[in-house]
Design a protein around this motif. Sequence first.
Motif, short mmCIF file in Angstrom:
data_model
loop_
_atom_site.label_atom_id
_atom_site.label_comp_id
_atom_site.label_asym_id
_atom_site.label_seq_id
_atom_site.Cartn_x
_atom_site.Cartn_y
_atom_site.Cartn_z
N ILE A 44 2.75 2.60 -0.16
CA ILE A 44 3.38 2.51 -1.32
C ILE A 44 4.39 3.75 -1.49
CG2 ILE A 44 3.61 2.00 -3.83
CD1 ILE A 44 1.42 -0.12 -3.14
N HIS A 45 3.58 4.75 -1.61
CA HIS A 45 4.28 6.06 -1.78
C HIS A 45 5.22 6.58 -0.78
CE1 HIS A 45 3.94 9.92 -3.92
NE2 HIS A 45 4.38 10.50 -2.73
N GLY A 46 4.79 6.29 0.61
CA GLY A 46 5.86 6.71 1.65
C GLY A 46 6.92 5.66 1.66
N THR A 47 6.86 4.44 1.10
CA THR A 47 8.06 3.61 0.96
C THR A 47 9.02 3.88 -0.01
OG1 THR A 47 6.80 1.68 2.02
CG2 THR A 47 8.90 1.31 0.80
N LEU A 48 8.33 4.39 -1.14
CA LEU A 48 9.25 4.99 -2.37
C LEU A 48 9.88 6.05 -1.90
CD1 LEU A 48 6.69 4.38 -5.20
CD2 LEU A 48 8.78 3.05 -4.98
N GLU A 49 9.25 7.26 -1.25
CA GLU A 49 9.75 8.35 -0.78
C GLU A 49 10.80 8.35 0.22
OE1 GLU A 49 7.38 12.34 -1.32
OE2 GLU A 49 7.20 11.28 0.62
N HIS A 50 10.62 7.06 1.09
CA HIS A 50 11.83 7.10 2.05
C HIS A 50 13.04 6.23 1.30
CE1 HIS A 50 13.77 6.06 5.67
NE2 HIS A 50 14.36 4.77 5.17
N ILE A 51 12.91 5.43 0.19
CA ILE A 51 14.19 5.21 -0.27
C ILE A 51 14.75 6.36 -1.00
CG2 ILE A 51 15.05 3.68 -2.27
CD1 ILE A 51 12.31 1.92 -1.87
N LEU A 52 14.25 7.20 -1.71
CA LEU A 52 14.75 8.32 -2.08
C LEU A 52 15.30 9.15 -1.30
CD1 LEU A 52 15.34 10.19 -4.70
CD2 LEU A 52 13.06 11.21 -4.35
N TYR A 53 14.68 9.54 -0.16
CA TYR A 53 15.05 10.24 1.05
C TYR A 53 16.34 9.75 1.23
CZ TYR A 53 16.38 11.91 5.66
OH TYR A 53 16.65 12.21 6.73
N GLY A 54 16.62 8.41 1.55
CA GLY A 54 17.89 7.80 2.03
C GLY A 54 19.12 7.92 1.17
#
Length: 166
Positions: A44-54
């Motif tokens: 979940i954390h990794g997915t949230l981070e990826h959205i922010l990264y994008g």
Amino acid sequence: MKTSSYYETMAEYNQWMNQKLYGICAEIPEEKRQENLGAFFKSIHGTLEHILYGDRVWMGRFTGQSFSGKLGHELYSNFDELRKERELMDGQIIEWSKTLSPEWLEQMFEYTSNVDGKTRVLPTWVLLTHMFNHQTHHRGQLTTLLHQLGYNPGITDLPWLPSLYD
């Protein structure tokens, strides 16, 4: 779709969904948020981070303030810090979306992909639409993970965006 009001609506939808999902994620124990659940960005954390990264990458390109983070590298190990940065980014996207002009949306935009290193030139409106589509795509993955853990994000459809009824 090439009007600024479309992108303002998508910016508001992005913020609404992020507030909703981060609120649910805050209820989940840290170890569960960080656990590899077999998602594309593992947790979940990794997915949230990826959205922010994008969002940071695309907004950096669009505003000329490039973001130097690397795809797949951790941005914030602390959930509260990640949430704060998400809220700041959502505010920036909303304010920026109010400045868009039809002329800017129609112009060609050159960028170099962080995925394959190739330089591409496409209409700006296509790339901005992609930014919002990317958010929605990965939030869909996130809602699946939440459902699997027994958390219900409720309705996520655009017609339920509260500001549409103000």
